[in-house]
Design a protein around this motif. Sequence first.
Motif, mmCIF file in Angstrom:
data_model
loop_
_atom_site.group_PDB
_atom_site.id
_atom_site.type_symbol
_atom_site.label_atom_id
_atom_site.label_comp_id
_atom_site.label_asym_id
_atom_site.label_seq_id
_atom_site.Cartn_x
_atom_site.Cartn_y
_atom_site.Cartn_z
ATOM 1 N N PRO A 240 16.777 -0.830 1.393
ATOM 2 C CA PRO A 240 15.424 0.142 1.308
ATOM 3 C C PRO A 240 15.090 0.871 0.384
ATOM 4 O O PRO A 240 13.581 1.129 -0.162
ATOM 5 N N LEU A 241 15.825 1.199 -1.010
ATOM 6 C CA LEU A 241 15.544 1.797 -2.159
ATOM 7 C C LEU A 241 14.218 0.832 -2.674
ATOM 8 O O LEU A 241 13.318 1.363 -3.158
ATOM 9 N N ALA A 242 14.660 -0.313 -2.797
ATOM 10 C CA ALA A 242 13.741 -1.306 -3.503
ATOM 11 C C ALA A 242 12.712 -1.586 -2.620
ATOM 12 O O ALA A 242 11.532 -1.628 -3.421
ATOM 13 N N ALA A 243 12.669 -1.612 -1.456
ATOM 14 C CA ALA A 243 11.115 -1.767 -0.483
ATOM 15 C C ALA A 243 10.327 -0.460 -0.780
ATOM 16 O O ALA A 243 9.195 -0.837 -0.737
ATOM 17 N N ARG A 244 11.040 0.850 -0.929
ATOM 18 C CA ARG A 244 10.193 2.076 -1.212
ATOM 19 C C ARG A 244 9.561 1.757 -2.719
ATOM 20 O O ARG A 244 8.102 1.958 -3.083
ATOM 21 N N VAL A 245 10.100 1.256 -3.623
ATOM 22 C CA VAL A 245 9.699 1.263 -4.990
ATOM 23 C C VAL A 245 8.540 0.086 -5.064
ATOM 24 O O VAL A 245 7.432 0.287 -5.355
ATOM 25 N N ARG A 246 8.643 -0.908 -4.310
ATOM 26 C CA ARG A 246 7.978 -2.008 -4.186
ATOM 27 C C ARG A 246 6.636 -1.512 -3.466
ATOM 28 O O ARG A 246 5.409 -1.993 -4.151
ATOM 29 N N ALA A 247 6.665 -0.926 -2.342
ATOM 30 C CA ALA A 247 5.499 -0.453 -1.602
ATOM 31 C C ALA A 247 4.616 0.570 -2.551
ATOM 32 O O ALA A 247 3.362 0.702 -2.645
ATOM 33 N N ARG A 248 5.309 1.448 -3.373
ATOM 34 C CA ARG A 248 4.422 2.095 -4.474
ATOM 35 C C ARG A 248 3.630 1.237 -5.504
ATOM 36 O O ARG A 248 2.514 1.808 -5.921
ATOM 37 N N ILE A 249 4.385 0.149 -5.848
ATOM 38 C CA ILE A 249 4.017 -0.749 -6.996
ATOM 39 C C ILE A 249 2.519 -1.344 -6.494
ATOM 40 O O ILE A 249 1.531 -1.431 -6.890
ATOM 41 N N VAL A 250 2.841 -1.840 -5.185
ATOM 42 C CA VAL A 250 1.843 -2.335 -4.280
ATOM 43 C C VAL A 250 0.622 -1.596 -4.013
ATOM 44 O O VAL A 250 -0.500 -1.969 -4.316
ATOM 45 N N ALA A 251 0.784 -0.296 -3.586
ATOM 46 C CA ALA A 251 -0.354 0.907 -3.763
ATOM 47 C C ALA A 251 -1.042 0.903 -4.718
ATOM 48 O O ALA A 251 -2.326 0.977 -4.755
ATOM 49 N N VAL A 252 -0.352 0.986 -6.072
ATOM 50 C CA VAL A 252 -1.169 1.187 -7.364
ATOM 51 C C VAL A 252 -2.088 -0.166 -7.509
ATOM 52 O O VAL A 252 -3.202 0.042 -7.918
ATOM 53 N N VAL A 253 -1.297 -1.259 -7.462
ATOM 54 C CA VAL A 253 -2.168 -2.384 -7.497
ATOM 55 C C VAL A 253 -3.178 -2.513 -6.701
ATOM 56 O O VAL A 253 -4.306 -3.051 -7.162
ATOM 57 N N ARG A 254 -3.129 -2.306 -5.489
ATOM 58 C CA ARG A 254 -4.282 -2.172 -4.550
ATOM 59 C C ARG A 254 -5.361 -1.435 -4.903
ATOM 60 O O ARG A 254 -6.571 -1.818 -4.842
ATOM 61 N N GLU A 255 -5.000 -0.117 -5.365
ATOM 62 C CA GLU A 255 -6.079 0.533 -5.399
ATOM 63 C C GLU A 255 -6.896 0.303 -6.736
ATOM 64 O O GLU A 255 -8.127 0.380 -6.886
ATOM 65 N N GLU A 256 -6.219 -0.324 -7.642
ATOM 66 C CA GLU A 256 -7.072 -0.813 -8.968
ATOM 67 C C GLU A 256 -7.818 -2.029 -8.511
ATOM 68 O O GLU A 256 -8.742 -2.192 -9.131
ATOM 69 N N MET A 257 -7.271 -2.953 -7.701
ATOM 70 C CA MET A 257 -7.998 -4.027 -7.135
ATOM 71 C C MET A 257 -9.464 -3.484 -6.330
ATOM 72 O O MET A 257 -10.515 -4.244 -6.507
#
Length: 586
Positions: free
Chosen positions: A44-61
Amino acid sequence: MRWSQLYVPTLREDPADADAASHRLLVRAGYVRQLAAGHYSLLPLAARVRARIVAVVREEMERIGAQEFLLPALHPAELWRRTGRWESMGEEMFRLTDRKGAEQALGMTHEEVFAHLAEELRSYRQLPQTWYQFQTKFRDEARPRSGLLRVREFTMKDSYSFDLDEAGMARSFEAHRLAYLRIFERLGLPAFGVRASSGAMGGSGSVEFMSPSAAGEDLVVRCPGCGYAANTEKALSALPAVADPAERTERTGPAEQTERTDRSDQAGTFAVEEFATPGARGIEELAERHGIAPERQLKTLVQVVDGALTLVLLRGDHALVEQKLLDALGASAARPATAEEIAAALGASPGSLGPLGGHGLPVLADEALRGRTGLTCGANRDGFHLRGVSIGRDVRVTRWADLREVTAGEPCAECGAALEVLRTIEVGHIFQLGRRYTEALGVAVAGPAGERVVPLMGSYGIGVERLLAALVEAHHDERGIRWPAAVAPFDLVLTVLPDRGGAVAEAAERLCGELGAAGVRVLLDDRAERPGVKFADAELIGVPWRLTLGARGLAAGTAELTARADGSTRELGLDAAVPELRALAG
């Protein structure tokens, strides 16, 4: 979120097989668990960090106009055969056959599938297009290692651009380059772009994004003077020339204790002479036993390049970069020849090899050898070497190329400053692919005059879980992870100290609710554990802030606020806690 209900299986000891800080800490802090070599479950902790990374990448794309897709991970072999990569990808590709006998592959990357979709583009008016996805990739790594840094299954953000002309492809490439730099800055990851080889991807150019780390597997050459940076697979330097004397004096052997002078047969060259070198079977031994400096030796390597034997020549003190060899020959695979293959081709063992004689093999030479005279090399006879060898006169070079590895301290080719070599983690790679894939898959649109135009393509990748691991490598200490605020699984750990009447727990529940309503992501540590255990666990998982509430502080209307980044602590008034913590959480 209550810690008592969250699955965080922390460990007090490091895992025995962990060789990188990120591997060690992500396992200890309860972020990941290994299923098999190269395959990890994100908890769960890693999934939360991963989701935040994905959100930043998605915003920039989306900021650069990219459109999100989701493509299959299982690909028909036919697509990869049309681009020639079914064969060239080699053993890293997972291949299987379905129940109907059709060959399939688990996608290592998606150039073929996105280009297949682009076959429906009809007009130049539909260009440019930029498409991206987050999808699982599979690579059969021979030696998965370092936790999430080298795995066999991972998530990649891969994007693909389609443009009408070279100028358009350059604009798409630059848009991605800048987007990647913004991504790394927002995530809090130190990273910079370097010139790189395109390798099996092909195309006219590529840039890798590297994060300095002792856990990295890539070496990068960087100039502190002008900022030049390149992977060692691509790096160049202004190597000082070695002066070849018109005559040379050297000892013939340590036992003879005599010196001889080899006179040149013409100005600046030497007559080739064979001499005995018993027991000297390499550059270092020849230097030690016969006083011949490595830079005056000719290193002869026998490589099997795409199945064909090739002689590769370098200066004795230089190392071959295999990717430079592949790039120079446009080849897909190379390996050192076996002793048996060498003996059959040259009649000698490794350590006594040279390029002279009627071997009939192509000869690829490093640029540092151009014009060199009076060199020493193997005689293709065990126990003997040749001296007085001149490139051009005695050695017919089939092709010249930059093949050597640049080392620290060599002059920068652009400004002359001393270069440095850094160990790094590759965290992104972008490519100008050109028409390799669109031509192979028949992608074409009608141009402005109705002509048939094949679009140019770019490819841009970021490994999501590798970013997660690289962030840990960049942000940790002896107590655990120190997440940057942009990616942390929670903004704050609210640590409740034990009290007899329950007033502290009740106040913590109330404060937690108020913080949550204000947008602060709180992990309420309500476990029945000793304070020391709670503090150690909070430091281990790396949440940026810890607010500790106990009976004494509650009576005084305060709580203790601790910053994970530097361990600094201060008192915080409970009446001001919500607005101040909301500001800290961003």
